[in-house]
Design an enzyme around this catalytic site. Structure first.
Site, mmCIF file in Angstrom:
data_model
loop_
_atom_site.group_PDB
_atom_site.id
_atom_site.type_symbol
_atom_site.label_atom_id
_atom_site.label_comp_id
_atom_site.label_asym_id
_atom_site.label_seq_id
_atom_site.Cartn_x
_atom_site.Cartn_y
_atom_site.Cartn_z
ATOM 1 C CG LEU A 296 -2.041 -0.962 1.307
ATOM 2 C CD1 LEU A 296 -2.777 -0.917 2.720
ATOM 3 C CD2 LEU A 296 -2.980 -0.849 0.178
ATOM 4 C CG ASP A 297 0.339 4.194 -2.716
ATOM 5 O OD1 ASP A 297 1.227 3.344 -3.320
ATOM 6 O OD2 ASP A 297 -0.717 4.930 -3.531
ATOM 7 N N GLY A 298 1.948 4.968 0.989
ATOM 8 C CA GLY A 298 2.206 5.505 2.231
ATOM 9 C C GLY A 298 1.051 6.250 3.087
ATOM 10 C CG HIS B 80 0.119 5.554 -7.251
ATOM 11 N ND1 HIS B 80 1.106 6.582 -7.370
ATOM 12 C CD2 HIS B 80 0.836 4.756 -6.298
ATOM 13 C CE1 HIS B 80 1.928 6.775 -6.388
ATOM 14 N NE2 HIS B 80 1.710 5.502 -5.584
#
Length: 231
Positions: free
Chosen positions: A100-102, A183
């Site tokens: 997962l992205d930050g 994304h």
């Protein structure tokens, strides 16, 4: 197994480092301090390091409720990694099955079983992921049709695979996708002229994030949850 080798395996240290622990009287076997590196231990022995039980690890499987601001890698120059949240032996040997992205929160699966995680991350297996999405602008009914048909993302040759969108409110929805492009959720909404302002993963395959886990908390997966990715 020699005690120094056992310590090296369970603690992820060298035999020299294991020898120092033994000389410093930090290792107990069956309640007695042992200083000999060649001492033989088996599954029947209780080995402790500073009072902490040590066991040879088989494959490990966890679910984590990832907080915002943590990254799904072992090393990052600017942000803390999710692995600092784990109080486990040798966390450096584990990896994230589906990053997962930050700024994205929610369900993360962590393991040291590479073949198992491949069943989650490989495009061939089409493992579904469900996200709770908060958007800057209203989410209209045409999003449902477009996401089902596929979306053309910038710099991609092919449309996204069919995705299911469930609108919850004017600016909130659940989106289920079966691929993991870079994304992807944010880019799908961007392709519709909208912006994702909040993103939280709720489910991977049939495994749902445990509602009892606060952000930053984790628990082992159940045998049923582990097996669900092998069907």
């Amino acid at each position: 197994m020699r005690l120094d080798k056992f310590l090296g395996t369970t603690l992820g240290i060298t035999r020299r480092e294991a020898g120092k622990l033994l000389r410093d009287k930090m290792i107990e076997v069956d309640g007695e301090i042992v200083r000999s590196a060649s001492f033989s231990v088996s599954d029947d022995n209780d080995v402790e390091f500073n009072g902490r039980p040590l066991k040879l690890q088989g494959p490990r499987y966890f679910m984590l409720n990832k907080p915002e601001g943590f990254v799904c890698s072992h090393v990052d120059d600017f942000n803390p990694t999710v692995f600092v949240l784990f109080d486990e032996v040798s966390p450096e040997k584990m990896h994230v099955a589906g990053r997962l992205d930050g700024d994205t929160t929610g369900l993360v699966l962590v393991t040291d079983d590479g073949q198992w995680s491949h069943r989650i991350t490989s495009p061939r297996h089409l493992c579904s992921k469900t996200y709770f999405v908060e958007a800057a602008d209203p989410i209209t009914e045409d999003y449902i049709t477009q996401f089902e048909a596929g979306v053309q993302l910038r710099s991609e040759k092919e449309l996204t695979r069919p995705a299911k969108l469930e609108i919850l409110s004017e600016r909130e929805a659940l989106l289920t996708i079966s691929e993991g492009k870079y994304h992807q959720v944010k880019r799908m909404f961007a392709a519709m002229g909208n912006k994702v302002v909040g993103l939280h993963r709720e489910r991977i395959g049939t495994v749902e994030l445990d509602e009892d886990l606060a952000p930053g908390e984790y628990r082992p997966l159940t045998a049923e949850e582990i097996a669900s990715f092998l069907k």
